[in-house]
Design a protein around this motif. Structure first.
Motif, PDB file in Angstrom:
ATOM      1  N   SER A   2       0.840  -1.197   0.000  1.00  0.00           N
ATOM      2  CA  SER A   2       0.000   0.000   0.000  1.00  0.00           C
ATOM      3  C   SER A   2       0.878   1.251   0.000  1.00  0.00           C
ATOM      4  CB  SER A   2      -0.911  -0.007   1.224  1.00  0.00           C
ATOM      5  OG  SER A   2      -0.144   0.136   2.398  1.00  0.00           O
ATOM      6  N   ASP A   3       0.233   2.409  -0.173  1.00  0.00           N
ATOM      7  CA  ASP A   3       0.944   3.678  -0.055  1.00  0.00           C
ATOM      8  C   ASP A   3       1.501   3.803   1.353  1.00  0.00           C
ATOM      9  OD1 ASP A   3       0.239   4.333  -2.655  1.00  0.00           O
ATOM     10  OD2 ASP A   3      -1.593   5.368  -2.021  1.00  0.00           O
ATOM     11  N   GLY A   4       2.337   4.803   1.562  1.00  0.00           N
ATOM     12  CA  GLY A   4       2.960   5.000   2.863  1.00  0.00           C
ATOM     13  C   GLY A   4       2.018   5.489   3.937  1.00  0.00           C
ATOM     14  N   TYR A   5       0.830   5.944   3.567  1.00  0.00           N
ATOM     15  CA  TYR A   5      -0.146   6.384   4.558  1.00  0.00           C
ATOM     16  C   TYR A   5      -1.535   6.378   3.932  1.00  0.00           C
ATOM     17  CZ  TYR A   5      -0.680  10.823   2.159  1.00  0.00           C
ATOM     18  OH  TYR A   5      -0.969  11.774   1.231  1.00  0.00           O
ATOM     19  N   ALA A   6      -2.540   6.520   4.797  1.00  0.00           N
ATOM     20  CA  ALA A   6      -3.919   6.650   4.329  1.00  0.00           C
ATOM     21  C   ALA A   6      -4.705   7.412   5.380  1.00  0.00           C
ATOM     22  CB  ALA A   6      -4.551   5.283   4.100  1.00  0.00           C
ATOM     23  N   ILE A   7      -5.633   8.221   4.933  1.00  0.00           N
ATOM     24  CA  ILE A   7      -6.545   8.927   5.821  1.00  0.00           C
ATOM     25  C   ILE A   7      -7.958   8.533   5.406  1.00  0.00           C
ATOM     26  CG2 ILE A   7      -7.392  11.179   6.562  1.00  0.00           C
ATOM     27  CD1 ILE A   7      -4.576  12.281   5.840  1.00  0.00           C
ATOM     28  N   LEU A  32      -7.863   1.610   4.583  1.00  0.00           N
ATOM     29  CA  LEU A  32      -6.604   2.172   5.075  1.00  0.00           C
ATOM     30  C   LEU A  32      -5.384   1.539   4.404  1.00  0.00           C
ATOM     31  CD1 LEU A  32      -7.424   2.452   8.865  1.00  0.00           C
ATOM     32  CD2 LEU A  32      -6.859   4.357   7.327  1.00  0.00           C
TER      33      LEU A  32
END
Length: 128
Positions: A2-7, A32
């Motif tokens: 996944s991407d480095g973060y999620a909101i 997430l």
């Protein structure tokens, strides 16, 4: 990966239900992109009790987003808003609500056994 973060806004995630009761759950793991844990937002309506259970191979942490109640081995504990509860994989637990207002929880399970839908090896406690 996944991407480095999620909101994620949990209210933007569709309501679902647990397999064993009518409690509202918003499954946050996939939105997430979580890979090392399982996450759910759980809304326990006034007067509602979830099914006593364990998660084989998975420790669980509950964060009370409102005041809440959790039964551990059958004993009900009041948890203040912002309170955090850790439960060992073999310990029987269930969220409950013996009040007149809804309780909102964040449930985090690790390691990520099972699937995001199963939220780990869900084991319903034997009724005595």
């Amino acid at each position: 990966m996944s991407d480095g973060y999620a909101i994620v806004d949990p209210e933007a995630v569709p309501d679902d239900r647990f397999q064993t009761c009518e409690t509202t759950v918003r499954r946050l793991t996939e939105p997430l992109g979580a890979e090392e844990m399982r996450l759910n937002q759980v809304v326990v309506d006034a007067g509602e009790v979830t099914t006593p259970h364990t998660h084989e191979g998975q420790e669980e942490v509950f964060v009370a987003l409102t005041e809440g109640q959790i039964a551990i081995e059958g004993e009900v504990h009041d948890v203040p808003r912002g309170g955090v509860v850790r439960v060992h994989e073999d310990t029987v637990r269930n969220l409950c609500n013996h009040t007149q207002t809804n309780h909102v929880w964040l449930a985090i399970g690790a390691p990520p056994v099972g699937t995001a839908e199963d939220f780990g090896a869900y084991v319903v406690a034997d009724e005595e």
